[in-house]
Scaffold this motif. Structure first.
Motif, PDB file in Angstrom:
ATOM      1  N   THR A  53       0.821  -1.210   0.000  1.00  0.00           N
ATOM      2  CA  THR A  53       0.000   0.000   0.000  1.00  0.00           C
ATOM      3  C   THR A  53       0.856   1.262   0.000  1.00  0.00           C
ATOM      4  O   THR A  53       0.515   2.270  -0.639  1.00  0.00           O
ATOM      5  N   LEU A  54       1.975   1.232   0.718  1.00  0.00           N
ATOM      6  CA  LEU A  54       2.799   2.430   0.863  1.00  0.00           C
ATOM      7  C   LEU A  54       3.723   2.681  -0.322  1.00  0.00           C
ATOM      8  O   LEU A  54       4.218   3.795  -0.494  1.00  0.00           O
ATOM      9  N   MET A  55       3.983   1.661  -1.136  1.00  0.00           N
ATOM     10  CA  MET A  55       4.928   1.820  -2.258  1.00  0.00           C
ATOM     11  C   MET A  55       4.590   3.000  -3.172  1.00  0.00           C
ATOM     12  O   MET A  55       5.477   3.784  -3.533  1.00  0.00           O
ATOM     13  N   PRO A  56       3.316   3.192  -3.582  1.00  0.00           N
ATOM     14  CA  PRO A  56       3.021   4.346  -4.452  1.00  0.00           C
ATOM     15  C   PRO A  56       3.335   5.684  -3.782  1.00  0.00           C
ATOM     16  O   PRO A  56       3.701   6.640  -4.460  1.00  0.00           O
ATOM     17  N   LEU A  57       3.200   5.758  -2.467  1.00  0.00           N
ATOM     18  CA  LEU A  57       3.476   7.011  -1.771  1.00  0.00           C
ATOM     19  C   LEU A  57       4.960   7.331  -1.769  1.00  0.00           C
ATOM     20  O   LEU A  57       5.357   8.504  -1.777  1.00  0.00           O
ATOM     21  N   LEU A  58       5.806   6.294  -1.747  1.00  0.00           N
ATOM     22  CA  LEU A  58       7.254   6.517  -1.759  1.00  0.00           C
ATOM     23  C   LEU A  58       7.701   7.170  -3.062  1.00  0.00           C
ATOM     24  O   LEU A  58       8.734   7.844  -3.103  1.00  0.00           O
ATOM     25  N   ALA A  59       6.915   6.968  -4.118  1.00  0.00           N
ATOM     26  CA  ALA A  59       7.269   7.539  -5.422  1.00  0.00           C
ATOM     27  C   ALA A  59       6.638   8.905  -5.662  1.00  0.00           C
ATOM     28  O   ALA A  59       6.928   9.552  -6.685  1.00  0.00           O
ATOM     29  N   MET A  60       5.777   9.359  -4.767  1.00  0.00           N
ATOM     30  CA  MET A  60       5.096  10.642  -4.971  1.00  0.00           C
ATOM     31  C   MET A  60       6.025  11.804  -4.640  1.00  0.00           C
ATOM     32  O   MET A  60       6.688  11.797  -3.601  1.00  0.00           O
ATOM     33  N   PRO A  61       6.101  12.802  -5.497  1.00  0.00           N
ATOM     34  CA  PRO A  61       6.947  13.966  -5.208  1.00  0.00           C
ATOM     35  C   PRO A  61       6.387  14.774  -4.039  1.00  0.00           C
ATOM     36  O   PRO A  61       5.177  14.888  -3.870  1.00  0.00           O
ATOM     37  N   LEU A  62       7.275  15.285  -3.219  1.00  0.00           N
ATOM     38  CA  LEU A  62       6.957  16.153  -2.084  1.00  0.00           C
ATOM     39  C   LEU A  62       6.263  15.436  -0.936  1.00  0.00           C
ATOM     40  O   LEU A  62       5.917  16.049   0.060  1.00  0.00           O
ATOM     41  N   VAL A  63       6.040  14.106  -1.060  1.00  0.00           N
ATOM     42  CA  VAL A  63       5.459  13.335   0.033  1.00  0.00           C
ATOM     43  C   VAL A  63       6.584  12.600   0.744  1.00  0.00           C
ATOM     44  O   VAL A  63       7.410  11.936   0.117  1.00  0.00           O
ATOM     45  N   TYR A  64       6.645  12.755   2.064  1.00  0.00           N
ATOM     46  CA  TYR A  64       7.757  12.223   2.846  1.00  0.00           C
ATOM     47  C   TYR A  64       7.217  11.344   3.962  1.00  0.00           C
ATOM     48  O   TYR A  64       6.338  11.758   4.721  1.00  0.00           O
ATOM     49  N   ASP A 107      -6.931   8.436  -0.377  1.00  0.00           N
ATOM     50  CA  ASP A 107      -7.569   7.388  -1.182  1.00  0.00           C
ATOM     51  C   ASP A 107      -6.662   6.167  -1.331  1.00  0.00           C
ATOM     52  O   ASP A 107      -7.122   5.022  -1.268  1.00  0.00           O
ATOM     53  N   THR A 108      -5.356   6.414  -1.538  1.00  0.00           N
ATOM     54  CA  THR A 108      -4.407   5.310  -1.676  1.00  0.00           C
ATOM     55  C   THR A 108      -4.388   4.447  -0.414  1.00  0.00           C
ATOM     56  O   THR A 108      -4.430   3.214  -0.482  1.00  0.00           O
ATOM     57  N   LEU A 109      -4.331   5.092   0.726  1.00  0.00           N
ATOM     58  CA  LEU A 109      -4.305   4.353   1.984  1.00  0.00           C
ATOM     59  C   LEU A 109      -5.638   3.651   2.242  1.00  0.00           C
ATOM     60  O   LEU A 109      -5.672   2.522   2.742  1.00  0.00           O
TER      61      LEU A 109
END
Length: 829
Positions: A53-64, A107-109
């Motif tokens: 679930t978290l993998m897409p967030l690791l690729a998002m710009p400005l999201v840490y 939504d991703t989470l």
């Protein structure tokens, strides 16, 4: 694991912040100072579903993403693990990013069944904006709604409800299967106890003596004896099937869990055990030189250490010792600034009573070894032991690392939310091999999680729990003892035309204002429906005394008290000072003098300590004059029930009309006046505001009363309770349900009046149960009030539904269905 344990041992700060990155098909966490190629810098992998679930967030710009964990807890978990699979640790992950990304992140989470929570250690000067969070801003404290904001989260909620229902079913089946015909010797106490024990208390004493002596009936041993073909004997564990063939019977002596329902006299049973075994305890303590099980600086004592949740309970235990035991029994109150400082004084005692927070504070002090941890106690007793149910906390560790020969847990709710709850208690009492989390998880938790209803695995889990509980736990209900009956009555009342007109007008005003503020009134508009229900419920109590609602006169205190009543006594928050878990009911969060500049929630002990310094111990903000005045009143002098200058937002100057009419208050006073001189009455309301209006009615009727609410200091509360028990002139006590938590014994009263129904019926049960306990001689009469044609009718139907589901906790008060009395009839009280 040795490398990881070593690294955690070297960390000098409280929290370790990890690096997080995608590695192959997993998400890897590494120590913050590790290089990418440093194999020794790796910490661990997230569970596959979470990582995916978290993998897409690791690729998002400005999201840490910032993983963070308490170093001492992680070290403890790694140190206890026998293999890598046992080293399952909890890590919080703080998520930072621009507000424009919030919806996509949420939504991703949601699709991965993950829900964002309020962080306990977020970066300073960062605005908190949770896409999953519908907030009720209660003086800066946010309450999370029970239903999610996003549609997909409903599936997770349904799954959680299903798991809870399965657990409820398992718990019911386990207790229905327990052998209730167990024959226990009724043990006599001796001359040091001044009160004769009741039959069930003698049986409890017999159970505890049996457990400590090891002379246990074979039916309730966990190791069974088998004779082999060659005539030798082996011992086989009834659950794990481990075998011992050396011919030596495993020692099953130790402590246990006394899980009788609240009000059955567990305190007296423990005190009887203490004096019954004083001779044995003294002999044990004198064998200090032969002990090879404790460190050199640890010294044995014949004493029993009793640990309780609050300062109020310390005094209650001391009062019980004074009431039930002779003066020869040496007791010590280990609490407050005047507690003993010399080890010799503690060693030469019979009973020491302290609080969990005092114990934890000393345990955390690295500069000086805790005095309580320098004693090898003959016995440790945890009162309200379910408080330690989370193993990872320092709170549990401070109790677990005490030295003792025997350990006992007193609790009416050994299982609250998870099977792990009772597993933690087994660990504390050293119920081998189930003191190891991995063993309990292997034989109890995992099979239950992986089983389905009525499967072979589910039956096996039930049978194993029955064996463990029969061996280690004694549980009886109030039905097994002769307590007075509880007679309940529901008074259905009708508004006057003037009250009905104001009710409908207020409803229209709120609807218009909330439509303007929220956008629409539906089930998703938690803020709007919460506000509307709150104001409608208050108006049911106050009638035309209440002025029309205005957002400018919005009371955060009313909202806090209403929200706490909805959550109930088993919901907890942690003290911001000592991190002590405590029930929401009875916490400083409900105080009317809650400081607007500081949103930290403090337990009563931290408030008292802060009162001496005039500052919050967490952020060092000034506490304000009202909190200072109320908590500095420890000299026993009484102060007026209602402070002259209340905190902003809670003043009555522009809230109540000078004249008015309340149908509910009028009916309540009429009921209280009946047989007033032959009975004692307690009136409960969740709102301090309602108590203030009630005080007007009582004074107009010339009825003298005592009042206890969230502003009452510990010394005031004790003084008023004692006066209420003895005073034949003031025969009425009015109090908020929020103060009806741990430590109140109100058996001097036999009439209970519940001003308004609660969303959570357990809150009412908790308050009523204070009068329905050992020592009550008369039938207890409970009267509730309901205004017909209002939001209270919906609450009544909600209560019936929730009572059907309230099977998980042990201490739920069993009442007969209310006898309904229409408004045009007089109640037969």
């Amino acid at each position: 694991m040795e490398v990881i344990h070593s690294k955690l041992s070297q960390i000098e700060i409280t929290y370790e912040r990890f690096k997080i990155k995608k590695k192959d098909d997993h998400v890897l966490l590494s120590f913050h100072d590790a290089d990418d190629d440093d194999k020794d810098g790796k910490f661990g992998y997230l569970r596959s579903a979470v990582g995916k679930t978290l993998m897409p967030l690791l690729a998002m710009p400005l999201v840490y993403l910032e993983p963070i964990g308490q170093a001492s807890n992680l070290k403890d978990i790694i140190g206890r693990a026998n293999k890598a699979a046992d080293a399952i640790a909890k890590i919080d992950i703080n998520l930072y990013g621009p507000r424009c990304a919030a919806k996509e992140v949420g939504d991703t989470l949601s699709h991965g069944k993950l829900w964002l929570q309020k962080s306990n250690h977020m970066k300073r000067d960062v605005i908190y904006d949770n896409p999953h969070f519908l907030r009720l801003e209660l003086s800066g404290v946010s309450i999370q709604p029970t239903q999610p904001a996003t549609q997909s989260r409903n599936e997770g909620s349904a799954g959680k409800q299903k798991r809870q229902e399965r657990l409820q079913k398992l718990v019911r089946e386990v207790y229905n299967s327990i052998d209730r015909s167990r024959n226990l010797d009724k043990v006599n106490v001796g001359g040091l106890v001044t009160q004769e024990l009741l039959s069930h208390q003698q049986e409890a004493l017999g159970f505890m003596v049996e457990r400590e002596s090891g002379d246990i009936n074979d039916r309730y041993r966990l190791w069974e004896t088998k004779t082999l073909d060659n005539g030798t004997e082996e011992y086989c564990h009834r659950i794990t099937k481990q075998k011992i063939k050396n011919g030596i019977r495993p020692d099953e002596s130790g402590g246990g869990i006394l899980a009788d329902e609240m009000g059955m006299g567990k305190t007296l049973s423990i005190l009887a055990l203490i004096v019954k075994t004083l001779g044995v305890a003294t002999e044990w303590a004198q064998k200090q030189e032969s002990s090879a099980t404790v460190e050199d600086e640890i010294q044995r004592s014949r004493s029993t250490l009793v640990i309780v949740p609050s300062a109020l309970l310390v005094y209650n235990w001391i009062d019980e010792i004074n009431s039930y035991l002779k003066k020869e029994v040496k007791k010590i109150k280990y609490h407050g600034s005047d507690r003993p400082t010399e080890l010799e004084e503690i060693l030469d005692s019979d009973v020491v009573v302290t609080t969990y927070s005092t114990l934890k504070a000393e345990f955390q002090n690295k500069s000086k070894k805790s005095l309580l941890h320098r004693v090898d106690w003959y016995r440790i007793v945890l009162d309200e032991a379910h408080i330690i149910r989370r193993r990872a906390t320092l709170f549990y560790r401070s109790c677990d690392e005490l030295h003792a020969s025997f350990r006992w847990c007193l609790t009416g709710t050994p299982i609250q939310n998870k099977l792990t709850d009772i597993g933690t208690l087994f660990a504390f009492i050293r119920a081998e091999p189930f003191s190891k989390a991995a063993i309990f998880r292997k034989w109890i938790e995992v099979p239950f999680e992986q089983s389905t209803d009525d499967s072979i695995a589910a039956t096996a889990v039930k049978d194993r729990l029955v064996m463990l509980i029969e061996a280690l736990c004694l549980r009886r209900t109030k039905e097994s003892i002769d307590l007075p009956n509880v007679r309940t009555c529901l008074r259905e009342l009708t508004f006057t035309p003037e009250e009905r007109e104001q009710y409908e007008n207020t409803k229209k005003i709120l609807t218009r204002m909330i439509l303007h503020r929220v956008g629409e009134i539906d089930k998703a508009s938690h803020f709007g429906t919460f506000q509307m229900n709150l104001q409608m419920r208050l108006l049911c109590n106050h009638g035309t005394y209440q002025q029309p609602f205005s957002w400018r006169r919005r009371s955060y205190q009313d909202e806090r008290e209403a929200a706490a009543g909805a959550l109930g006594q088993n919901h907890e928050i942690c003290c911001s000072g000592c991190q002590l878990p405590m029930p929401i009911l009875g916490s400083s969060w409900l105080r009317s003098d809650y400081n607007k500049r500081c949103n930290h929630v403090l337990c009563s002990e931290c408030i008292e300590e802060s009162g001496k310094k005039a500052e919050c111990p967490v952020c060092l903000s000034s506490l304000g004059p009202d909190m200072m005045r109320n908590n500095a009143s420890t000299n026993g002098e009484d102060v007026p029930d209602w402070p002259a200058n209340e905190a902003a937002g809670n003043s009555d100057d522009h809230y109540f009309n000078m004249v008015g009419h309340s149908t509910k208050m009028k009916a309540l006073i009429k009921d209280v006046e009946k047989d007033l001189n032959e009975t004692k009455s307690i009136i409960f309301s969740c709102w301090t505001r309602t108590l203030k209006l009630l005080s007007r009615y009582l004074e107009e009727a010339n009825i003298q009363y005592f009042c206890i609410d969230g502003t009452s200091s510990l010394s005031q509360r004790q003084k008023k309770l004692k006066q209420f028990a003895k005073d034949d002139q003031k025969r009425v006590l009015i109090m908020t349900t929020g103060t009806g938590g741990f430590g109140l014994n109100l058996t001097c009263a036999n009439r209970i009046f519940i001003v308004e129904l609660q969303w959570n019926p357990g809150v009412e049960s908790q308050a009523i149960a204070r009068a329905i306990r050992l020592g009550q001689k008369c039938e207890v009469k409970v009267t509730r009030y309901l205004i017909k044609g209002t939001v209270e009718e919906e609450m009544r139907s909600q209560q019936r539904y929730k009572k059907q589901l309230a099977a998980l906790g042990f201490d739920e008060l069993h009442e007969s269905e209310d006898h309904t009395v229409p408004s045009n009839h007089e109640p037969n009280m």
